[in-house]
Scaffold this active site. Sequence first.
Site, PDB file in Angstrom:
ATOM      1  N   SER A 260      43.292  46.072  37.670  1.00  0.00           N
ATOM      2  CA  SER A 260      44.914  46.406  37.026  1.00  0.00           C
ATOM      3  C   SER A 260      44.688  46.476  35.636  1.00  0.00           C
ATOM      4  CB  SER A 260      45.762  45.115  37.040  1.00  0.00           C
ATOM      5  OG  SER A 260      45.804  44.985  38.611  1.00  0.00           O
TER       6      SER A 260
HETATM    7  N1  SAH Z   1      43.378  41.355  40.817  1.00  0.00           N
HETATM    8  C1  SAH Z   1      42.223  42.478  41.031  1.00  0.00           C
HETATM    9  C2  SAH Z   1      43.127  43.903  41.212  1.00  0.00           C
HETATM   10  C3  SAH Z   1      42.718  44.067  42.379  1.00  0.00           C
HETATM   11  S1  SAH Z   1      43.564  45.627  43.282  1.00  0.00           S
HETATM   12  C4  SAH Z   1      41.458  42.566  39.828  1.00  0.00           C
HETATM   13  O1  SAH Z   1      41.447  41.902  38.630  1.00  0.00           O
HETATM   14  O2  SAH Z   1      40.575  43.484  39.763  1.00  0.00           O
HETATM   15  C5  SAH Z   1      44.310  44.733  44.674  1.00  0.00           C
HETATM   16  C6  SAH Z   1      43.209  44.175  45.560  1.00  0.00           C
HETATM   17  O3  SAH Z   1      44.153  43.804  46.672  1.00  0.00           O
HETATM   18  C7  SAH Z   1      42.386  45.212  46.319  1.00  0.00           C
HETATM   19  O4  SAH Z   1      41.127  45.020  45.857  1.00  0.00           O
HETATM   20  C8  SAH Z   1      42.664  45.405  47.683  1.00  0.00           C
HETATM   21  O5  SAH Z   1      41.548  45.467  48.414  1.00  0.00           O
HETATM   22  C9  SAH Z   1      43.395  44.041  47.773  1.00  0.00           C
HETATM   23  N2  SAH Z   1      44.160  43.614  49.051  1.00  0.00           N
HETATM   24  C10 SAH Z   1      45.003  44.476  49.462  1.00  0.00           C
HETATM   25  N3  SAH Z   1      45.603  44.176  50.523  1.00  0.00           N
HETATM   26  C11 SAH Z   1      45.057  42.823  50.756  1.00  0.00           C
HETATM   27  C12 SAH Z   1      45.233  41.705  51.702  1.00  0.00           C
HETATM   28  N4  SAH Z   1      46.212  41.773  52.753  1.00  0.00           N
HETATM   29  N5  SAH Z   1      44.581  40.712  51.525  1.00  0.00           N
HETATM   30  C13 SAH Z   1      43.675  40.598  50.583  1.00  0.00           C
HETATM   31  N6  SAH Z   1      43.510  41.645  49.831  1.00  0.00           N
HETATM   32  C14 SAH Z   1      44.231  42.769  49.680  1.00  0.00           C
END
Ligand code: SAH
Length: 223
Positions: free
Chosen positions: A71
């Site tokens: 993000s």
């Molecule tokens: N906080 C992260 C942002 C990742 S983007 C960072 O700092 O890099 C959002 C993430 O949510 C993705 O990696 C995606 O795979 C995950 N995601 C989506 N649905 C999910 C679920 N039901 N359970 C766990 N992770 C999930």
Amino acid sequence: MSQTEEASDAAEYARQREQMVKQQIQGRGITDPAVLAAMRTVPREAFVPSPYRQLAYDDSPLPIPANQTISQPYIVGYMIAALALRPGDRVLEIGAGSGYAAALLSRIVREVYAVERHLELVDYARERLARLGYDNVWIRHGDGTQGWPEHAPYGGIIVAAGGPAVPEPLKDQLAIGGRLIMPVGHSRHQQTLVRITRTDETTYRDERLVGVAFVPLIGDEGW
Ligand code: SAH
């Protein structure tokens, strides 16, 4: 890369990190000292895949494996600040992705539990957190819409992907007085950040904060 080149690289990233905090975070009104200190400490360049490393302090999200994104720094800072965390808290993150937000949280609270649905990213985040010595973060592979009940209740819950509604298991796992922040929206790619505060056993207060665009939350209580 030689040792001298590595050292000058690190110094250059440190300079960019300081500038990022000043301009993108403080410059847009985030004042929580713990959030600012964490963002000054955690090397975002270590969580960005090598082809994009030079862009680590840009004011934008960047691609990570499994077609996901790390993000935008401001949004991460905004969401963490909105949780008003205390140093002794236990925090749950849904969507660990690169591990960057979990790393920031690990500098602010005692324990961080994060769930990620892509195994490739679980390994990616774990490897980076271990290398940096952030040893108060635990990452589990699975569907985060079910939370991580074994370590509940949590003083803060941060959901890093957008869903149609706040999953009930997450509300259940929130401590009384705790806050949850999550992008919620009718479309898979456009949401509003919603903050929920648990005021007692059965009562929750809802606030709608700002418009955002996150990757979709995929799971039993997501899309
Ligand atoms: N906080 C992260 C942002 C990742 S983007 C960072 O700092 O890099 C959002 C993430 O949510 C993705 O990696 C995606 O795979 C995950 N995601 C989506 N649905 C999910 C679920 N039901 N359970 C766990 N992770 C999930």
